[in-house]
Write an enzyme that holds these catalytic residues in place. Structure first.
Site, PDB file in Angstrom:
ATOM      1  N   ALA A 147       3.930   3.608  -2.244  1.00 49.55           N
ATOM      2  CA  ALA A 147       3.101   2.648  -1.506  1.00 49.55           C
ATOM      3  C   ALA A 147       3.862   1.342  -1.388  1.00 49.55           C
ATOM      4  O   ALA A 147       4.606   0.952  -2.302  1.00 49.55           O
ATOM      5  CB  ALA A 147       1.770   2.419  -2.214  1.00 49.55           C
ATOM      6  N   SER A 148       3.691   0.652  -0.258  1.00 47.42           N
ATOM      7  CA  SER A 148       4.381  -0.615  -0.031  1.00 47.42           C
ATOM      8  C   SER A 148       3.422  -1.578   0.656  1.00 47.42           C
ATOM      9  O   SER A 148       2.851  -1.251   1.700  1.00 47.42           O
ATOM     10  CB  SER A 148       5.620  -0.403   0.842  1.00 47.42           C
ATOM     11  OG  SER A 148       6.255  -1.624   1.125  1.00 47.42           O
ATOM     12  N   ALA A 149       3.246  -2.749   0.048  1.00 51.14           N
ATOM     13  CA  ALA A 149       2.340  -3.759   0.591  1.00 51.14           C
ATOM     14  C   ALA A 149       3.070  -5.094   0.681  1.00 51.14           C
ATOM     15  O   ALA A 149       4.263  -5.197   0.362  1.00 51.14           O
ATOM     16  CB  ALA A 149       1.093  -3.879  -0.277  1.00 51.14           C
ATOM     17  N   SER A 150       2.357  -6.129   1.091  1.00 51.05           N
ATOM     18  CA  SER A 150       2.998  -7.424   1.315  1.00 51.05           C
ATOM     19  C   SER A 150       3.417  -8.100   0.024  1.00 51.05           C
ATOM     20  O   SER A 150       4.346  -8.902   0.009  1.00 51.05           O
ATOM     21  CB  SER A 150       2.051  -8.344   2.088  1.00 51.05           C
ATOM     22  OG  SER A 150       0.840  -8.519   1.375  1.00 51.05           O
ATOM     23  N   ILE A 151       2.749  -7.784  -1.077  1.00 55.60           N
ATOM     24  CA  ILE A 151       3.040  -8.443  -2.346  1.00 55.60           C
ATOM     25  C   ILE A 151       3.947  -7.594  -3.229  1.00 55.60           C
ATOM     26  O   ILE A 151       4.837  -8.120  -3.915  1.00 55.60           O
ATOM     27  CB  ILE A 151       1.728  -8.756  -3.098  1.00 55.60           C
ATOM     28  CG1 ILE A 151       0.877  -9.721  -2.272  1.00 55.60           C
ATOM     29  CG2 ILE A 151       2.013  -9.345  -4.472  1.00 55.60           C
ATOM     30  CD1 ILE A 151       1.506 -11.081  -2.050  1.00 55.60           C
ATOM     31  N   ALA A 152       3.753  -6.293  -3.253  1.00 56.68           N
ATOM     32  CA  ALA A 152       4.493  -5.428  -4.179  1.00 56.68           C
ATOM     33  C   ALA A 152       4.575  -4.022  -3.623  1.00 56.68           C
ATOM     34  O   ALA A 152       3.934  -3.692  -2.611  1.00 56.68           O
ATOM     35  CB  ALA A 152       3.805  -5.423  -5.544  1.00 56.68           C
ATOM     36  N   GLN A 153       5.377  -3.188  -4.274  1.00 53.23           N
ATOM     37  CA  GLN A 153       5.420  -1.773  -3.943  1.00 53.23           C
ATOM     38  C   GLN A 153       5.421  -0.957  -5.230  1.00 53.23           C
ATOM     39  O   GLN A 153       5.733  -1.469  -6.300  1.00 53.23           O
ATOM     40  CB  GLN A 153       6.621  -1.429  -3.068  1.00 53.23           C
ATOM     41  CG  GLN A 153       7.970  -1.560  -3.704  1.00 53.23           C
ATOM     42  CD  GLN A 153       9.090  -1.310  -2.687  1.00 53.23           C
ATOM     43  OE1 GLN A 153       8.980  -1.678  -1.504  1.00 53.23           O
ATOM     44  NE2 GLN A 153      10.177  -0.694  -3.131  1.00 53.23           N
ATOM     45  N   VAL A 154       5.056   0.329  -5.093  1.00 54.27           N
ATOM     46  CA  VAL A 154       4.824   1.180  -6.263  1.00 54.27           C
ATOM     47  C   VAL A 154       5.773   2.370  -6.233  1.00 54.27           C
ATOM     48  O   VAL A 154       5.945   3.016  -5.189  1.00 54.27           O
ATOM     49  CB  VAL A 154       3.357   1.663  -6.304  1.00 54.27           C
ATOM     50  CG1 VAL A 154       3.127   2.573  -7.509  1.00 54.27           C
ATOM     51  CG2 VAL A 154       2.405   0.477  -6.340  1.00 54.27           C
TER      52      VAL A 154
ATOM     53  N   ASP B  19     -11.777  -5.116  -3.908  1.00 62.17           N
ATOM     54  CA  ASP B  19     -10.897  -4.648  -2.829  1.00 62.17           C
ATOM     55  C   ASP B  19     -11.064  -3.139  -2.669  1.00 62.17           C
ATOM     56  O   ASP B  19     -10.090  -2.380  -2.666  1.00 62.17           O
ATOM     57  CB  ASP B  19      -9.449  -5.001  -3.152  1.00 62.17           C
ATOM     58  CG  ASP B  19      -8.569  -5.038  -1.903  1.00 62.17           C
ATOM     59  OD1 ASP B  19      -9.119  -5.065  -0.791  1.00 62.17           O
ATOM     60  OD2 ASP B  19      -7.332  -5.037  -2.048  1.00 62.17           O
TER      61      ASP B  19
END
Length: 516
Positions: free
Chosen positions: A126-133, A282
């Site tokens: 997963a990749s988001a604006s703050i972090a990725q996993v 969220d």
């Protein structure tokens, strides 16, 4: 120069998507309208304003996307079309390279990644604006998920926030109507929210607290944190195996009871809100999965705890009483609750507020219960509240946003979901526990430690209260008594003097009349 280059890019993007026209169109001055017409000559701005705003924020980058997501929760401030369009913003950005992720993990823990993990998957899940996993396996064989903060985020955020603050000040100075939207307060709220989300230890603590609260409910699973591998930029947690809740057909084929799943989601939400006062804020489909493992079949799996909401005991009781009053169609009680809470100016007339609330709620009650949207009712109430200068509480705005998510998720799973009837017994039971004998016993139990400390002191305090006053206090009381006697004598003199003067005037008038 970095600030100048970023500002030029922002100006170009604003012009491309017509965001300047969107901002200036709210001005009523004739010269401003003329300026807008001149500025938009040659530009094709046929798309709806909400769509242009969303596309512009996506073009400006992840920080502005995050700002749009936060802004979409402030439906008390935004027109409906803008809020609906901003809610579509996706927090899905290209991942940063695996070699960078490995380097950040090694920097956070101060040792080679091979010394920490038996395996580390280079491709992020997963990749988001703050972090990725990334998924990984510890040396002891435990499967974990590693969340890594994007590099350089703090500098980027601070630069963009500086520009946002400047823009907010300009908007407030130029447009009196825009000041009602409190742009500087919105940016400040976004600032706090983003800096909290940048501290991954805070997210880990939120997850641990939620996991402890949900233990024993047997409806939702929260990953366990590996605390020895949690830092402000990297956290490691238990890997959860589940199916995204949006894949309804796959869940149905696996034998999951979909209507029960929808009802369980409502139960989880109201338990977090009214029992614990601490809720996952969220709860969109990307953060919710469903377990298919035999031991935990059909349970929710909650992910991503960067945003949580908290409520005080006062907030919980206020909300529960409001909900129950809505269920009973007791609009006068709703209006009274607004006044009692202090969120409506003291001079507000109860009957006027009651009438406004009835106008919002009554049309919904005349429809079948399954067609009623509790979230939309609350949204309309927030919009109506502006007429009466209701102070919208940030924690309740976050709650309303989460309720809309939960209701939308529930109806996606089961279109026949009756949120009102599902929630009403829970709220009535909770209120009974709060104000009945059970609530009294619970409060006495909570206060018992304080009583244990006070009880041994009661004889001494009682003895002290019954003792004669010390000499200094006695002299002060005597002085106060003497001063009071002098004041009384002065008042008596003034009263008697006034009476004598009045009687003298009366006697003189009678004498003059007698002689005449």
């Amino acid at each position: 120069m970095r600030h100048v280059g970023r500002l030029v890019f922002i100006v170009f993007t604003v012009a491309r998507f017509g965001l300047d026209e969107l901002a200036l169109s709210s001005f009523r001055q004739r010269w401003v309208r003329l300026l807008v017409r001149l500025m938009t000559v040659g530009r094709k701005l046929d798309a709806p304003r909400g769509e242009r705003l969303r596309q512009g924020l996506e073009r400006l980058g992840p920080i502005f996307v995050k700002f749009g997501q936060v802004l979409s929760t402030r439906r008390d401030l935004l027109p409906t079309d803008l809020a609906d369009e901003l809610a579509k913003l996706q927090d899905d950005v290209p991942p940063f390279p695996a070699v960078v992720a490995r380097r950040l993990v090694e920097k956070a823990f101060g040792r080679p990644i091979d010394a920490i993990f038996a395996s580390f998957e280079a491709e992020p899940v997963a990749s988001a604006s703050i972090a990725q996993v990334h998924f990984a396996t510890l040396k002891d064989g435990r499967e974990v998920a590693v969340k890594v903060l994007r590099p350089g985020m703090l500098a980027v955020i601070d630069d963009d926030l500086t520009l946002m603050r400047t823009l907010a000040r300009w908007i407030e100075r130029l447009n009196a109507d825009a000041r009602r939207l409190k742009p500087r307060e919105v940016v400040a709220e976004f600032d706090n929210y983003l800096h909290d989300e940048l501290d991954l230890v805070r997210e880990a603590a939120n997850a641990a607290h939620l996991r402890r609260n949900m233990d024993g409910l047997n409806l939702v699973m929260v990953p366990e944190m590996v605390w020895e591998l949690c830092t402000s930029s990297v956290i490691v947690m238990e890997r959860m195996h589940g199916v995204p809740i949006s894949q309804t057909q796959r869940l149905r084929e696996a034998g999951v009871d979909i209507p029960k799943l929808a009802r369980d989601g409502v139960t989880i939400f109201f338990t977090q809100v009214f029992r614990d006062g601490f809720f996952h804020a969220d709860m969109h489909p990307g953060n919710i999965q469903v377990s298919l493992a035999p031991q935990t079949f059909g349970r929710y799996i909650a992910l991503d705890f960067g945003i949580v909401g908290t409520l005080t005991e006062f907030d919980k009781e206020y909300l529960a009483q409001n909900f129950i009053a809505f269920f009973r169609r007791d609009y006068k009680r709703v209006a009274e609750l607004h006044l009692e809470s202090g969120w409506v100016p003291a001079g507000t007339r109860v009957d006027e507020l009651e009438g406004a609330i009835r106008a919002v709620c009554e049309p919904h009650f005349d429809r079948p219960l399954k067609d009623i949207s509790l979230g939309q009712v609350l949204l309309r109430l927030f919009q109506t509240s502006r007429r009466f200068n209701v102070e919208i509480q940030p924690q309740l705005v976050l709650l309303q946003k989460t309720l809309l998510n939960v209701e939308g998720l529930g109806r996606q799973l089961d279109p026949e979901l009756d949120l009102w009837n599902t929630a009403k017994p829970f709220l009535e039971r909770w209120m009974h526990d709060q104000i009945g004998w059970r609530g009294l016993l619970e409060r006495l139990k909570n206060e018992a430690p304080r009583y244990v400390q006070l009880l041994p002191e009661l004889p001494r305090l009682l003895h002290s209260a019954l003792q004669p006053r010390p000499a200094t206090e006695q002299r002060a009381l005597e002085a106060l008594y003497l001063e009071q006697r002098r004041t009384n004598r002065l008042l008596q003199t003034l009263v008697y003097g006034g009476l004598g003067f009045v009687l003298g005037l009366v006697a003189m008038q009678l004498l003059l009349n007698w002689r005449g």
